[in-house]
Design a protein around this motif. Sequence first.
Motif, PDB file in Angstrom:
ATOM      1  N   UNK A 280     -29.374 -34.650  93.279  1.00 33.19           N
ATOM      2  CA  UNK A 280     -30.558 -35.123  93.991  1.00 33.19           C
ATOM      3  C   UNK A 280     -31.638 -35.482  92.989  1.00 33.19           C
ATOM      4  N   UNK A 281     -32.059 -36.748  93.005  1.00 28.07           N
ATOM      5  CA  UNK A 281     -33.058 -37.221  92.044  1.00 28.07           C
ATOM      6  C   UNK A 281     -33.410 -38.658  92.440  1.00 28.07           C
ATOM      7  N   UNK A 282     -34.663 -39.052  92.309  1.00 31.63           N
ATOM      8  CA  UNK A 282     -35.825 -38.281  91.900  1.00 31.63           C
ATOM      9  C   UNK A 282     -36.721 -38.083  93.127  1.00 31.63           C
ATOM     10  N   UNK A 283     -37.629 -37.091  93.038  1.00 32.14           N
ATOM     11  CA  UNK A 283     -38.556 -36.871  94.124  1.00 32.14           C
ATOM     12  C   UNK A 283     -39.777 -37.775  94.013  1.00 32.14           C
ATOM     13  N   UNK A 284     -40.149 -38.147  92.785  1.00 32.89           N
ATOM     14  CA  UNK A 284     -41.324 -38.995  92.585  1.00 32.89           C
ATOM     15  C   UNK A 284     -40.972 -40.250  91.791  1.00 32.89           C
ATOM     16  N   UNK A 285     -40.196 -40.116  90.739  1.00 31.46           N
ATOM     17  CA  UNK A 285     -39.920 -41.251  89.853  1.00 31.46           C
ATOM     18  C   UNK A 285     -39.218 -42.382  90.589  1.00 31.46           C
ATOM     19  N   UNK A 286     -39.265 -43.547  89.974  1.00 36.09           N
ATOM     20  CA  UNK A 286     -38.713 -44.754  90.581  1.00 36.09           C
ATOM     21  C   UNK A 286     -37.184 -44.771  90.503  1.00 36.09           C
ATOM     22  N   UNK A 287     -36.495 -45.219  91.548  1.00 32.71           N
ATOM     23  CA  UNK A 287     -35.038 -45.395  91.447  1.00 32.71           C
ATOM     24  C   UNK A 287     -34.709 -46.564  90.539  1.00 32.71           C
ATOM     25  N   UNK A 288     -33.471 -46.653  90.046  1.00 34.01           N
ATOM     26  CA  UNK A 288     -33.079 -47.793  89.210  1.00 34.01           C
ATOM     27  C   UNK A 288     -33.165 -49.093  90.008  1.00 34.01           C
ATOM     28  N   UNK A 289     -33.252 -50.230  89.315  1.00 33.66           N
ATOM     29  CA  UNK A 289     -33.222 -51.519  90.016  1.00 33.66           C
ATOM     30  C   UNK A 289     -31.949 -51.669  90.862  1.00 33.66           C
ATOM     31  N   UNK A 290     -32.052 -52.428  91.925  1.00 35.52           N
ATOM     32  CA  UNK A 290     -30.923 -52.612  92.843  1.00 35.52           C
ATOM     33  C   UNK A 290     -29.677 -53.105  92.121  1.00 35.52           C
ATOM     34  N   UNK A 291     -29.846 -53.999  91.139  1.00 34.60           N
ATOM     35  CA  UNK A 291     -28.699 -54.530  90.402  1.00 34.60           C
ATOM     36  C   UNK A 291     -27.993 -53.430  89.623  1.00 34.60           C
ATOM     37  N   UNK A 292     -28.757 -52.509  89.023  1.00 27.90           N
ATOM     38  CA  UNK A 292     -28.166 -51.405  88.270  1.00 27.90           C
ATOM     39  C   UNK A 292     -27.357 -50.505  89.206  1.00 27.90           C
ATOM     40  N   UNK A 293     -27.923 -50.196  90.375  1.00 30.47           N
ATOM     41  CA  UNK A 293     -27.204 -49.366  91.350  1.00 30.47           C
ATOM     42  C   UNK A 293     -25.917 -50.073  91.788  1.00 30.47           C
ATOM     43  N   UNK A 294     -25.997 -51.380  91.996  1.00 25.29           N
ATOM     44  CA  UNK A 294     -24.815 -52.150  92.393  1.00 25.29           C
ATOM     45  C   UNK A 294     -23.733 -52.081  91.310  1.00 25.29           C
ATOM     46  N   UNK A 295     -24.137 -52.242  90.045  1.00 30.26           N
ATOM     47  CA  UNK A 295     -23.165 -52.204  88.954  1.00 30.26           C
ATOM     48  C   UNK A 295     -22.542 -50.819  88.813  1.00 30.26           C
ATOM     49  N   UNK A 296     -23.357 -49.771  88.996  1.00 28.45           N
ATOM     50  CA  UNK A 296     -22.809 -48.413  88.952  1.00 28.45           C
ATOM     51  C   UNK A 296     -21.793 -48.215  90.067  1.00 28.45           C
ATOM     52  N   UNK A 297     -22.097 -48.741  91.252  1.00 32.91           N
ATOM     53  CA  UNK A 297     -21.183 -48.629  92.385  1.00 32.91           C
ATOM     54  C   UNK A 297     -19.844 -49.292  92.063  1.00 32.91           C
TER      55      UNK A 297
END
Length: 485
Positions: free
Chosen positions: A400-417
């Motif tokens: 579980x992360x993050x409670x305040x910090x910004x999530x990665x850009x959508x493209x980065x999340x897509x590439x990780x997926x």
Amino acid sequence: MADNATPPQLTFTVGGFQANAVAVLLKTFAGSYVWRLDWWVAQTNSEQIVTYAVNNGTAYQYLVPELNKPLRICYGSCFGVHTLQDVNKLRNKNAMWKVLARVHQEKPYHLFFLGGDQVYSDQVWEMVPALRNWLSKKLKKRVQAPFTPEMEQEVASFYFNLYTRMWSQKQPAAILSQIPTLMMWDDHDIFDGWGSYVPEQQECPVFKGIYYQAREHFRLFQLQTNTDGVIGELALLGKSGYTFAHRMGDLALVALDLRSERTQNQVTSPESWDSLQTWLDEAIREKLLPDGTPQKACKHLLVLSGIPVVNADLTLLETALNIRPGQQRMEDDLKDQWLSRAHQQERLRLIRGLLKFSQESGCRVTLVSGDAHVAFTGFIQSEPEANTGAEPLVINQLTSSAMVNLPPPTLVVYMMEKLLAGKVEVLDQGITARLLKFPGTNRRIIGARNWLSLTLDEQPSIHAEWYVEGEEKPFAKVIPPINVK
């Protein structure tokens, strides 16, 4: 904190009994005084509401759980941002704190587990003039330069003011006044990538001077102590770090300190791993105590590893960046990961040790982690030896992360997926790891701010719920004890 040396008076009331806490002066700094107020409430066969106030001010409440009954725990990590520029990108910075406050009012928590990066100290390089001057020098001169009294004063002031600002924010302060906490630090509580720099930087006087001040303020504001070696009733494990452990009925908690002893080739010292194993053998297995009374084995062991043990394998990217070491901003983050080539054997030691403990004790082991700025679930499985008829051993990881910090850009999340789709990591003979699809979705990665709720029931099973920004209902997963078929 008070503006004079007169000890504050905390009065608490529970079950019609009223008493005063004992004030302990921890630090004096720039005309301010930091006090710890000590009191305790024994668990009974009923859940208890404790009401307290400081100097007859606002009254606050928290819950003491019923003896040997299920607990409700919330978990969060990454409570700030890296740079001053990132602050401007945040919208509704404390939105997830507000969600936590709402859920707590509906179903109060007994404990708040904070998993690292409670403060973001990276701005020390921007906000401390003496360090900005130091950074302007060539590397050879930087590593030889002393940590001057001017630097020490400015760095101490930076960390002291950082914590007092963080702890006095309206939403965090409201939660911290209502839910008892256990905290473990990570790199941003020191500065980004601490422990993963080349030795000449890691051991230079300025780096070590900053670390000393970060450590002092971590102890002061997160562990509520000004000395090494004692953290209340917690078992402090290891050689020189702050790994701690505690047992509460059917549940045991271990928080791994992954920073105090870290180098490029080590996460935690062998002495600390041995100390952890000794505690597991003595504190939570089934055995006869010295007075002849039986000690039941724990049903669940929660192991807090601020950095996920199961994650996307980024070692190819790490190898590519090593072509120009020290030049890429991501390099220290990659070397921080458990999957970094330098840490894979130590990671395997941790996993094999936890699997062995689970097999021998019958205690379900679950990893809880943060750091990644996304939510996901990891799954470690060890197949039994052939023809034994035994069930596979399983360790779940809840990230579980993050409670305040910004999530990665959508493209980065897509590439990780895409990188993770269907991938199974072979850790050792018969031991595999992978990321599961997130509960109730077709995704493995949830790229939004979030925090985690952990509730034990009478089975006892752990009900895990991720509260995710923008989602009406939490995502849920149940982890049963080993003896439930």
